[in-house]
Each structure stands twice: as C-alpha cells, then as structure tokens.
Design an enzyme around this catalytic site. Structure first.
Site, mmCIF file in Angstrom:
data_model
loop_
_atom_site.group_PDB
_atom_site.id
_atom_site.type_symbol
_atom_site.label_atom_id
_atom_site.label_comp_id
_atom_site.label_asym_id
_atom_site.label_seq_id
_atom_site.Cartn_x
_atom_site.Cartn_y
_atom_site.Cartn_z
ATOM 1 C CG ASN A 7 -1.689 1.240 1.440
ATOM 2 O OD1 ASN A 7 -1.778 2.069 0.539
ATOM 3 N ND2 ASN A 7 -2.264 1.400 2.622
ATOM 4 C CE LYS A 9 0.090 3.084 4.878
ATOM 5 N NZ LYS A 9 0.221 3.134 6.324
ATOM 6 C CG HIS A 93 -5.644 1.736 5.323
ATOM 7 N ND1 HIS A 93 -5.132 2.689 6.175
ATOM 8 C CD2 HIS A 93 -4.662 0.818 5.138
ATOM 9 C CE1 HIS A 93 -3.880 2.351 6.484
ATOM 10 N NE2 HIS A 93 -3.574 1.228 5.864
ATOM 11 C CD GLU A 95 -2.599 5.311 6.961
ATOM 12 O OE1 GLU A 95 -2.612 5.389 5.718
ATOM 13 O OE2 GLU A 95 -1.674 4.741 7.594
ATOM 14 C CD GLU A 164 -3.142 -2.548 7.226
ATOM 15 O OE1 GLU A 164 -2.035 -2.748 6.721
ATOM 16 O OE2 GLU A 164 -3.805 -1.538 7.012
ATOM 17 N N GLY A 170 2.973 2.181 10.828
ATOM 18 C CA GLY A 170 3.934 3.279 10.689
ATOM 19 C C GLY A 170 4.648 3.627 11.985
ATOM 20 C CB SER A 210 5.713 -1.942 11.778
ATOM 21 O OG SER A 210 5.318 -0.617 12.120
HETATM 22 P P1 13P Z 1 3.384 0.405 7.583
HETATM 23 O O1 13P Z 1 3.903 -0.884 6.966
HETATM 24 O O2 13P Z 1 4.079 1.613 7.096
HETATM 25 O O3 13P Z 1 3.297 0.288 9.075
HETATM 26 O O4 13P Z 1 1.857 0.557 7.054
HETATM 27 C C1 13P Z 1 0.993 -0.504 7.173
HETATM 28 C C2 13P Z 1 -0.243 -0.200 6.419
HETATM 29 O O5 13P Z 1 -1.015 0.662 6.816
HETATM 30 C C3 13P Z 1 -0.494 -0.925 5.166
HETATM 31 O O6 13P Z 1 -1.780 -0.723 4.699
#
Ligand code: 13P
Length: 248
Positions: A7, A9, A93, A95, A164, A170, A210
């Site tokens: 992803n 982002k 997601h 976010e 997740e 992150g 992560s």
């Molecule tokens: P990170 O791998 O940067 O922690 O992000 C995970 C994520 O949100 C994947 O959709």
C-alpha cells in the site's frame, strides 16, 4: 503461496511508480506469491500501462466512492478504478477510518460497489491501542468484519481481509506473531460461522503494520496469516523484493 501486498498510501507519483516497476522484478523465489500494489490513484493508470511492470504484479485502488458517477468532487468510483487498471480495492483502511472518519456503514457500501464492478475487496480491520488495552480487540475487529460481510452475501465471492492493528501502523511496533495469529484466528472463526468452512478456509487474511524485510518471514509463518499488507517498506523496490522473497 501468500499474498504480498504493498500500500503506497500518498507516495509515488507517476514517474516514481515507473521507476519502481523498473527496479522491482518478479523472480522465481517470489513467483508463487500473489503480488498486489496499491498505488495512489493518480499513478494507477501509469502503473497499469508501464512496460516494466511484470503482469504478475496486480494493481488495486486504495479507496473508492460507492456511487458509480456523479457530483462527488475528488472521489473515484469503482468502475473508474477498473478502467484505470485495478483488480483489487483496499477498503476501510485505518487511515480512512481514523483520519477521514469513514464509518462501518460507508465501508460496507464501498465493498458492495467494488463487488458490483468485479473488484476484489481487501477489507481492513484493526483496533487502536486504547481498544487493545481495554481488552476490546475481538469486539472491534468482529464489528468491522460483520458490517462488511453484510455486503458479501454469496459465500463464493472472493474477498480478502487485512488485520492491521492501528498502533502497529507506521510506528515500527509490530504485532507479535502470536498477537497476529490470535486476531486472525478470531476473524477466521467468525468467517466460518457466517459463511461456512470452505469460505473461511479459502479467504486470505493478511497482516499489516510495520512489516519489514526483517520480520516478514516470521509473520508469514504465524498461524492463519496468509499474507502481508506492507506500507512504508513497499515503496522501496529493494525492501519490497526482500519481503516478497520471504515465505512463512
Ligand atoms: P506500515 O507498513 O508503514 O506500518 O503501514 C501498514 C499499512 O497501513 C499498510 O496498509
């Protein structure tokens, strides 16, 4: 075989997407995995058309609007995503839920829209740190799963789930393989009760939060973990290659 998804982002403009596909090549070690990249929507068509992209690397959209067209400034519909090259849709997601206030009901509408247009939904669920500390992991992830399943009445439908935990995204904090296995087991148990044993066994449940080259193999080896959804480490072709070479 595992699903290795990236992803991106809000990273990777069109020319950066092209550079990624030039550097990221599917090799025999990762050829058994299903590899999916979710570029930002402005780079989706570029990624689709990119002559360097191995066609075994599939593409998805990071979000969509549930209506097919209309006066929804800034939004993208499932049918547009399909025509720009998407086969998958990442929906709900954390976010989207926590930064943009997306509700379970909206995620369910998005799942229904994705399915109407033959996109494979990847439904994201996960608890916040506060919810984990309050012992509410199962309650939260099952609520999120149940509301998405309302839009998936046919047990033959292919969809994926991504677990997740919000506190692991992150942050450099990864769920332990045992934490991941526990949440994935909870989700699979619910799938079995709601949609039957065959659907539960077949539906891939990905772990995200992560994921790095250093921990991908151990997470992929955890019980009920069928793949990983990688954020930060997926925009670098070298680290994504290492993750795609890992197997559980
Ligand atoms: P990170 O791998 O940067 O922690 O992000 C995970 C994520 O949100 C994947 O959709």
């Amino acid at each position: 075989m595992a699903v290795i998804a990236g992803n991106w982002k809000m990273h990777m403009a069109p020319e950066e997407a092209r550079a990624f596909f030039c550097a990221f090549q599917v090799d025999p070690v990762m050829a058994d995995h299903e590899i999916v990249i979710f570029p930002p929507s402005v780079s989706l068509f570029t990624a689709c058309e990119c002559e360097y992209r191995d066609p075994r690397v599939q593409l998805g959209i990071q979000n969509l609007h549930w209506e097919d067209r209309g006066a929804f400034t800034g939004e993208i519909s499932a049918s547009m995503a399909v025509r720009a090259g998407a086969n998958y849709a990442l929906l709900g997601h954390s976010e989207r839920r926590h930064v943009f206030g997306e509700t379970d009901e909206q995620v369910a509408l998005k799942v229904a829209s994705a399915l109407r247009h033959d996109l494979i939904p990847v439904v994201c669920v996960g608890e916040t740190l506060e919810e984990r500390e309050a012992g509410r992991v199962d309650e939260v992830i099952l609520r999120q799963l149940d509301s998405a399943l309302v839009s998936i009445p046919d047990p033959e439908t292919r969809f994926l789930i991504a677990y997740e935990p919000v506190w692991a995204i992150g942050t450099g904090k990864t769920a332990t393989p045992l934490d991941a296995a526990a949440a994935h087991g909870t989700l699979r148990g619910r799938l079995e009760r709601a949609m039957g044993a065959a659907t539960a066994a077949r539906t891939e449940i990905l772990y995200g939060g992560s994921v790095q080259p250093s921990n991908a193999a151990i997470l992929l080896a955890a019980c009920d973990v069928d793949g990983v959804l990688v954020g930060g480490a997926s925009i670098n072709p070298e680290s994504f290659t290492e993750i795609a070479r890992a197997s559980g």
